[in-house]
Design an enzyme around this catalytic site. Structure first.
Site, mmCIF file in Angstrom:
data_model
loop_
_atom_site.group_PDB
_atom_site.id
_atom_site.type_symbol
_atom_site.label_atom_id
_atom_site.label_comp_id
_atom_site.label_asym_id
_atom_site.label_seq_id
_atom_site.Cartn_x
_atom_site.Cartn_y
_atom_site.Cartn_z
ATOM 1 N N ASN A 7 0.852 -0.900 0.118
ATOM 2 C CA ASN A 7 -0.057 0.080 -0.202
ATOM 3 C C ASN A 7 0.861 1.133 0.187
ATOM 4 O O ASN A 7 1.734 1.846 0.408
ATOM 5 C CB ASN A 7 -1.241 0.202 1.111
ATOM 6 C CG ASN A 7 -2.099 1.411 1.516
ATOM 7 O OD1 ASN A 7 -1.830 2.903 0.615
ATOM 8 N ND2 ASN A 7 -3.365 0.858 1.466
ATOM 9 N N ARG A 18 4.626 18.415 0.928
ATOM 10 C CA ARG A 18 5.654 19.642 0.646
ATOM 11 C C ARG A 18 4.603 20.434 -1.101
ATOM 12 O O ARG A 18 5.623 20.741 -1.404
ATOM 13 C CB ARG A 18 6.969 19.232 -0.242
ATOM 14 C CG ARG A 18 7.387 18.579 1.514
ATOM 15 C CD ARG A 18 8.059 19.932 1.519
ATOM 16 N NE ARG A 18 8.828 21.009 1.396
ATOM 17 C CZ ARG A 18 10.205 21.034 1.413
ATOM 18 N NH1 ARG A 18 11.095 20.374 1.894
ATOM 19 N NH2 ARG A 18 10.881 21.875 0.739
ATOM 20 N N HIS A 43 -5.188 3.951 -1.460
ATOM 21 C CA HIS A 43 -7.100 3.964 -1.234
ATOM 22 C C HIS A 43 -6.822 5.013 -0.689
ATOM 23 O O HIS A 43 -6.996 6.037 -0.401
ATOM 24 C CB HIS A 43 -7.140 3.384 0.718
ATOM 25 C CG HIS A 43 -8.134 3.048 0.970
ATOM 26 N ND1 HIS A 43 -8.725 2.385 2.219
ATOM 27 C CD2 HIS A 43 -9.126 4.605 1.685
ATOM 28 C CE1 HIS A 43 -9.490 2.676 3.223
ATOM 29 N NE2 HIS A 43 -10.086 3.793 2.082
ATOM 30 N N ARG A 45 -9.332 8.410 -0.931
ATOM 31 C CA ARG A 45 -10.425 8.867 -0.624
ATOM 32 C C ARG A 45 -10.939 10.651 -0.900
ATOM 33 O O ARG A 45 -10.343 11.090 -1.756
ATOM 34 C CB ARG A 45 -9.583 9.242 1.797
ATOM 35 C CG ARG A 45 -9.395 8.049 1.821
ATOM 36 C CD ARG A 45 -9.010 8.302 3.690
ATOM 37 N NE ARG A 45 -9.612 7.234 4.096
ATOM 38 C CZ ARG A 45 -8.172 5.981 4.237
ATOM 39 N NH1 ARG A 45 -7.821 5.984 3.860
ATOM 40 N NH2 ARG A 45 -8.496 4.771 5.365
ATOM 41 N N HIS A 50 -4.147 11.840 0.205
ATOM 42 C CA HIS A 50 -3.057 11.268 0.483
ATOM 43 C C HIS A 50 -2.196 10.577 -1.685
ATOM 44 O O HIS A 50 -2.956 11.482 -2.123
ATOM 45 C CB HIS A 50 -2.628 10.032 1.300
ATOM 46 C CG HIS A 50 -3.648 9.186 1.585
ATOM 47 N ND1 HIS A 50 -4.362 8.313 1.055
ATOM 48 C CD2 HIS A 50 -4.397 8.739 3.089
ATOM 49 C CE1 HIS A 50 -5.573 8.333 2.012
ATOM 50 N NE2 HIS A 50 -5.902 8.862 2.916
ATOM 51 N N GLU A 70 -8.589 -0.186 -2.917
ATOM 52 C CA GLU A 70 -9.430 0.465 -1.785
ATOM 53 C C GLU A 70 -10.297 1.593 -1.277
ATOM 54 O O GLU A 70 -9.665 2.607 -1.855
ATOM 55 C CB GLU A 70 -8.435 -0.222 0.160
ATOM 56 C CG GLU A 70 -7.926 -0.741 -0.288
ATOM 57 C CD GLU A 70 -6.914 -1.616 0.736
ATOM 58 O OE1 GLU A 70 -6.242 -3.001 1.324
ATOM 59 O OE2 GLU A 70 -7.330 -0.305 1.361
ATOM 60 N N THR A 100 -7.561 6.394 9.306
ATOM 61 C CA THR A 100 -7.234 5.290 8.530
ATOM 62 C C THR A 100 -8.472 4.310 8.746
ATOM 63 O O THR A 100 -9.819 4.526 9.497
ATOM 64 C CB THR A 100 -6.815 4.813 9.243
ATOM 65 O OG1 THR A 100 -5.896 4.099 8.578
ATOM 66 C CG2 THR A 100 -6.784 4.537 10.972
ATOM 67 N N HIS A 190 -4.055 -4.590 7.774
ATOM 68 C CA HIS A 190 -3.696 -3.603 8.737
ATOM 69 C C HIS A 190 -3.484 -3.917 10.004
ATOM 70 O O HIS A 190 -3.773 -4.586 10.873
ATOM 71 C CB HIS A 190 -5.633 -3.435 9.349
ATOM 72 C CG HIS A 190 -5.337 -1.928 9.342
ATOM 73 N ND1 HIS A 190 -5.887 -0.627 8.452
ATOM 74 C CD2 HIS A 190 -5.103 -1.295 11.044
ATOM 75 C CE1 HIS A 190 -6.278 0.561 9.313
ATOM 76 N NE2 HIS A 190 -6.180 0.143 10.800
ATOM 77 N N GLY A 213 0.776 -1.699 4.479
ATOM 78 C CA GLY A 213 1.156 -0.192 4.080
ATOM 79 C C GLY A 213 2.016 0.409 5.067
ATOM 80 O O GLY A 213 3.305 0.804 4.970
#
Length: 237
Positions: A7, A18, A43, A45, A50, A70, A100, A190, A213
Site C-alpha cells: 500500500n 511539500r 486507498h 479518499r 494522500h 480500496e 484510517t 491493517h 502500507g
C-alpha cells in the site's frame, strides 16, 4: 504462496506534504514491484489527502502485478474503479473524516447494498473483496453478498500480539476456516508488520494476499524498501 501487496498511500502523504512530486508515487510503485512485491494497493479518499484520483489512473499502465484499489463505494469511487479496471477492488466502510480504516462491514445490515455494488464490479471483470471484522456471522453475511474474497481486519490481532497475547489469532483462524468452507478467498490487512506477519501467515489457512502500507513504509525508513520487501516475502513463504 501468500502475495504481498504494498500500500503506497504513505508515499503520497509524504509527497503531498511539500506540494511537489517527491517522493514520486509512480517510481515507488515501479521499484516496489522490481523488489519483488506482487501487488500495489491504493486507498483514495474523497478529500485526496494522500493518494489522488489522478494517481489511480497514472498507476494503471505501470502496475504489472496485481492492482488493488480500496475505498468506500460512494458514486465517485465506483466510477473511478470501473474506469481504471484494477485487478481487485476492496470495499471498506470508512467515513470521510476517518484517519484510517477502523471497522469492517456489517455484511448483514448492508447485504443489499453490497450485492448491488459487487455485481456491478464483477460485471466489469473486477475481482471483489470486502473488509470484515473477524466475526463468523460477518463471514457468513459476506458469502451472501456474492463477493469473491474477504479481507480480514487485523488491527486487534496486531495490537494483542504486540502485548504477547498470541491467543488473539484464534478468531482469525476460525473465520479463515469458515471462509475456506464457503469458498471465499482470504486477504488480510491493517497493522501487519515484520514483527507479526510470520505468525499470522503460519496460522491462517488459505491466506491469498496481505496488503501492508504503514508499517512497511515506516520500516523502510530504517532498513530500505528493497530489504524490507524481501523480508516480508521471506516471512510469507
Amino acid at each position: 504462496m501468500t502475495k504481498l501487496s504494498v500500500n503506497i498511500n504513505k508515499i503520497a502523504t509524504l509527497r503531498n506534504s511539500r506540494g511537489g512530486d517527491v517522493p514520486n508515487v509512480i517510481q515507488f510503485a515501479k521499484d516496489a514491484q522490481a523488489f519483488g512485491a506482487e501487488g500495489i494497493t491504493i486507498h483514495p479518499r474523497p478529500d485526496e489527502r494522500h493518494i489522488r484520483y489522478k494517481d489511480a489512473y497514472d498507476l494503471k499502465p505501470i502496475v504489472y502485478t496485481e492492482y488493488n484499489i480500496e475505498g468506500n463505494p460512494v458514486p465517485k469511487f465506483i466510477d473511478l474503479v470501473i474506469e481504471v479496471k484494477p485487478t481487485q477492488v476492496t470495499l471498506v466502510p470508512d467515513a470521510e473524516n476517518a484517519i484510517t480504516s477502523n471497522a469492517g462491514w456489517d455484511t448483514i445490515k448492508h447485504k443489499s447494498f453490497l450485492q448491488e455494488v459487487i455485481t456491478e464490479f464483477q460485471n466489469n471483470g473486477i475481482r471483489t473483496s470486502i473488509f470484515v471484522d473477524p466475526d463468523l456471522h460477518q463471514i457468513e453475511g459476506a458469502k451472501e453478498t456474492g463477493t469473491d474474497r474477504i479481507e480480514l481486519y487485523t488491527e486487534s490481532y496486531a495490537h494483542q500480539y504486540s502485548l504477547g497475547n498470541k491467543e488473539a489469532i484464534k478468531p482469525y483462524m476460525e473465520c479463515a476456516g469458515l471462509a475456506n468452507t464457503l469458498q471465499l478467498g482470504i486477504n488480510a490487512g491493517h497493522d501487519l508488520s515484520l514483527d507479526n506477519i510470520k505468525f499470522f501467515k503460519e496460522n491462517i489457512t488459505g491466506l491469498l494476499e496481505v496488503s501492508i502500507g504503514h508499517a512497511l513504509i515506516a520500516e523502510s525508513l530504517y532498513m530500505g524498501a528493497e530489504s524490507v520487501i524481501k523480508q516480508y516475502l521471506e516471512k510469507l513463504k
